[in-house]
Design a protein around this motif. Structure first.
Motif, PDB file in Angstrom:
ATOM      1  N   ASN A 161      -2.424  -4.598 -13.420  1.00  0.00           N
ATOM      2  CA  ASN A 161      -1.318  -3.660 -13.197  1.00  0.00           C
ATOM      3  C   ASN A 161      -1.661  -2.509 -12.273  1.00  0.00           C
ATOM      4  N   SER A 162      -2.635  -2.701 -11.388  1.00  0.00           N
ATOM      5  CA  SER A 162      -2.875  -1.718 -10.320  1.00  0.00           C
ATOM      6  C   SER A 162      -2.722  -2.436  -8.987  1.00  0.00           C
ATOM      7  N   ALA A 163      -2.237  -1.707  -7.978  1.00  0.00           N
ATOM      8  CA  ALA A 163      -2.081  -2.316  -6.658  1.00  0.00           C
ATOM      9  C   ALA A 163      -3.438  -2.754  -6.115  1.00  0.00           C
ATOM     10  N   THR A 164      -4.455  -1.929  -6.339  1.00  0.00           N
ATOM     11  CA  THR A 164      -5.798  -2.274  -5.875  1.00  0.00           C
ATOM     12  C   THR A 164      -6.290  -3.552  -6.538  1.00  0.00           C
ATOM     13  N   GLY A 165      -6.169  -3.618  -7.854  1.00  0.00           N
ATOM     14  CA  GLY A 165      -6.612  -4.804  -8.574  1.00  0.00           C
ATOM     15  C   GLY A 165      -5.883  -6.053  -8.145  1.00  0.00           C
ATOM     16  N   ARG A 166      -4.578  -5.937  -7.978  1.00  0.00           N
ATOM     17  CA  ARG A 166      -3.791  -7.105  -7.571  1.00  0.00           C
ATOM     18  C   ARG A 166      -4.181  -7.593  -6.181  1.00  0.00           C
ATOM     19  N   ALA A 167      -4.529  -6.667  -5.278  1.00  0.00           N
ATOM     20  CA  ALA A 167      -4.934  -7.075  -3.928  1.00  0.00           C
ATOM     21  C   ALA A 167      -6.201  -7.919  -3.980  1.00  0.00           C
ATOM     22  N   TYR A 168      -7.188  -7.429  -4.736  1.00  0.00           N
ATOM     23  CA  TYR A 168      -8.423  -8.209  -4.857  1.00  0.00           C
ATOM     24  C   TYR A 168      -8.156  -9.552  -5.553  1.00  0.00           C
TER      25      TYR A 168
ATOM     26  N   MET B  64       1.164   2.488 -13.541  1.00  0.00           N
ATOM     27  CA  MET B  64       0.086   3.277 -14.123  1.00  0.00           C
ATOM     28  C   MET B  64       0.478   4.739 -14.277  1.00  0.00           C
ATOM     29  N   LEU B  65       1.343   5.232 -13.369  1.00  0.00           N
ATOM     30  CA  LEU B  65       1.814   6.613 -13.428  1.00  0.00           C
ATOM     31  C   LEU B  65       3.303   6.633 -13.106  1.00  0.00           C
ATOM     32  N   VAL B  66       4.093   7.180 -13.991  1.00  0.00           N
ATOM     33  CA  VAL B  66       5.538   7.212 -13.818  1.00  0.00           C
ATOM     34  C   VAL B  66       5.894   7.979 -12.546  1.00  0.00           C
ATOM     35  N   GLY B  67       6.753   7.379 -11.718  1.00  0.00           N
ATOM     36  CA  GLY B  67       7.219   8.030 -10.503  1.00  0.00           C
ATOM     37  C   GLY B  67       6.273   7.922  -9.327  1.00  0.00           C
ATOM     38  N   VAL B  68       5.144   7.233  -9.505  1.00  0.00           N
ATOM     39  CA  VAL B  68       4.162   7.087  -8.424  1.00  0.00           C
ATOM     40  C   VAL B  68       4.091   5.627  -7.995  1.00  0.00           C
ATOM     41  N   ASN B  69       4.277   5.400  -6.699  1.00  0.00           N
ATOM     42  CA  ASN B  69       4.129   4.068  -6.130  1.00  0.00           C
ATOM     43  C   ASN B  69       2.745   3.916  -5.511  1.00  0.00           C
ATOM     44  N   ALA B  70       2.255   2.698  -5.507  1.00  0.00           N
ATOM     45  CA  ALA B  70       0.966   2.411  -4.866  1.00  0.00           C
ATOM     46  C   ALA B  70       1.100   1.125  -4.074  1.00  0.00           C
ATOM     47  N   ILE B  71       0.567   1.135  -2.862  1.00  0.00           N
ATOM     48  CA  ILE B  71       0.556  -0.043  -2.006  1.00  0.00           C
ATOM     49  C   ILE B  71      -0.866  -0.220  -1.498  1.00  0.00           C
ATOM     50  N   CYS B  72      -1.437  -1.398  -1.703  1.00  0.00           N
ATOM     51  CA  CYS B  72      -2.837  -1.640  -1.349  1.00  0.00           C
ATOM     52  C   CYS B  72      -2.957  -2.755  -0.330  1.00  0.00           C
ATOM     53  N   VAL B  73      -3.757  -2.512   0.707  1.00  0.00           N
ATOM     54  CA  VAL B  73      -3.978  -3.509   1.753  1.00  0.00           C
ATOM     55  C   VAL B  73      -5.467  -3.850   1.826  1.00  0.00           C
ATOM     56  N   PRO B  74      -5.797  -5.128   2.021  1.00  0.00           N
ATOM     57  CA  PRO B  74      -7.199  -5.539   2.157  1.00  0.00           C
ATOM     58  C   PRO B  74      -7.665  -5.470   3.602  1.00  0.00           C
ATOM     59  N   ILE B  75      -8.949  -5.183   3.770  1.00  0.00           N
ATOM     60  CA  ILE B  75      -9.596  -5.231   5.079  1.00  0.00           C
ATOM     61  C   ILE B  75     -10.654  -6.318   4.996  1.00  0.00           C
ATOM     62  N   PHE B  76     -10.637  -7.246   5.929  1.00  0.00           N
ATOM     63  CA  PHE B  76     -11.501  -8.421   5.864  1.00  0.00           C
ATOM     64  C   PHE B  76     -12.674  -8.325   6.849  1.00  0.00           C
ATOM     65  N   ASN B  77     -13.776  -9.024   6.490  1.00  0.00           N
ATOM     66  CA  ASN B  77     -14.927  -9.096   7.390  1.00  0.00           C
ATOM     67  C   ASN B  77     -14.893 -10.398   8.188  1.00  0.00           C
ATOM     68  N   ALA B  78     -15.959 -10.632   8.933  1.00  0.00           N
ATOM     69  CA  ALA B  78     -15.992 -11.800   9.814  1.00  0.00           C
ATOM     70  C   ALA B  78     -16.012 -13.118   9.047  1.00  0.00           C
ATOM     71  N   HIS B  79     -16.347 -13.086   7.771  1.00  0.00           N
ATOM     72  CA  HIS B  79     -16.364 -14.292   6.941  1.00  0.00           C
ATOM     73  C   HIS B  79     -15.019 -14.548   6.258  1.00  0.00           C
ATOM     74  N   GLY B  80     -14.036 -13.691   6.539  1.00  0.00           N
ATOM     75  CA  GLY B  80     -12.733 -13.840   5.911  1.00  0.00           C
ATOM     76  C   GLY B  80     -12.696 -13.321   4.486  1.00  0.00           C
ATOM     77  N   GLU B  81     -13.712 -12.559   4.084  1.00  0.00           N
ATOM     78  CA  GLU B  81     -13.772 -11.994   2.732  1.00  0.00           C
ATOM     79  C   GLU B  81     -13.346 -10.528   2.770  1.00  0.00           C
ATOM     80  N   ILE B  82     -12.870 -10.029   1.635  1.00  0.00           N
ATOM     81  CA  ILE B  82     -12.489  -8.621   1.574  1.00  0.00           C
ATOM     82  C   ILE B  82     -13.722  -7.745   1.722  1.00  0.00           C
TER      83      ILE B  82
END
Length: 259
Positions: free
Chosen positions: A141-148, A202-220
């Protein structure tokens, strides 16, 4: 001196670090007997080193008798992560993004325990955030966790997610996704959007948007999450702040993979 010396080193220190290495390598806390078997050492000998690690806060003993990493071990790991070349090199682009969108920014790296927040940049507007540097983010239930969870290998993330579901069930708490099948549907949406979101989870009224950055191996390599009020940062991929976040992630991926 009491230490057994080897050429250019101290053998007892090396043994102690070997015990610490075993705790680091194991994803869950260990009983003394299990730790001793893992190291092929007598439990009494292992216990002496564990006592010293606990005394120095590199390990801790839980209520059930098992041993886990202590606060000092986490600080050491966090310090190393904060000094990684990619995150250091990305700082100008990260701060440029912060100026553009004026949202709180959480930078995270993956660990065996889950996503670890390694940097937090405050927004000019007030946003109440309880997950600070050093926090391990939930996968469900976190944007960060869901991205990973969406972009990493399923055999790595699923055991941690199953543990979170068990914990929620034990506490009689509702969470979305509620099971693996629901997550797989959510995963396709996240991959399609190139970002994971939560709105007030996780916090009422707060939105979170998480984006991954990848390396040359295609991994986060790491992730960036933007946090702000639902008015300042709507869950709308046509919104200029959201587009700037995704553009920065794409630029960082190009910089890391081509640089």
């Amino acid at each position: 001196m009491s230490e057994e010396k080897t050429q250019g080193g101290v053998q007892s220190l090396e043994v102690g670090l070997t015990v610490l290495d075993a705790l680091i390598a194991h994803r869950t806390p260990m009983m003394l007997k299990e730790l001793a078997e893992n190291l092929s050492m007598h439990p009494a000998k292992v216990h002496r080193y564990v006592v010293s690690l606990v005394r120095m806060s590199y390990a801790k003993q839980l209520d059930d008798g098992r041993y886990a990493l202590g606060e000092q071990a986490w600080r050491l790991g966090l310090s190393c992560i904060q000094r990684t070349d990619t995150i250091q090199a990305a700082q100008p682009m990260i701060y440029d993004l912060h100026r553009k969108i004026d949202c709180g920014l959480q930078i995270s790296k993956w660990t065996s325990q889950g996503p670890l927040i390694v940097q937090w940049i405050e927004p000019n507007q007030q946003v109440s955030v309880i997950t600070r540097v050093g926090s391990i983010m939930p996968l469900l239930n976190s944007a960060t966790g869901r991205a990973y969870a969406a972009f990493m290998a399923e055999d790595i993330v699923r055991p941690l997610m199953e543990r979170e579901w068990q914990q929620k069930q034990a506490l009689n708490q509702q969470v979305y996704p509620t099971n693996w099948e629901e997550f797989l549907a959510l995963k396709q949406s996240i991959i399609g959007q190139g970002a994971a979101t939560v709105s007030g989870d996780m916090l009422v009224g707060v939105n979170a948007i998480c984006v991954p950055i990848f390396n040359a191996h295609g991994e986060i390599e790491f992730c960036i999450a933007a946090l702000a009020s639902d008015l300042h940062l709507p869950i709308d991929f046509k919104n200029e702040r959201v587009k700037a976040l995704k553009e920065t992630a794409a630029d960082l991926t190009r910089y890391i993979t081509q640089g």
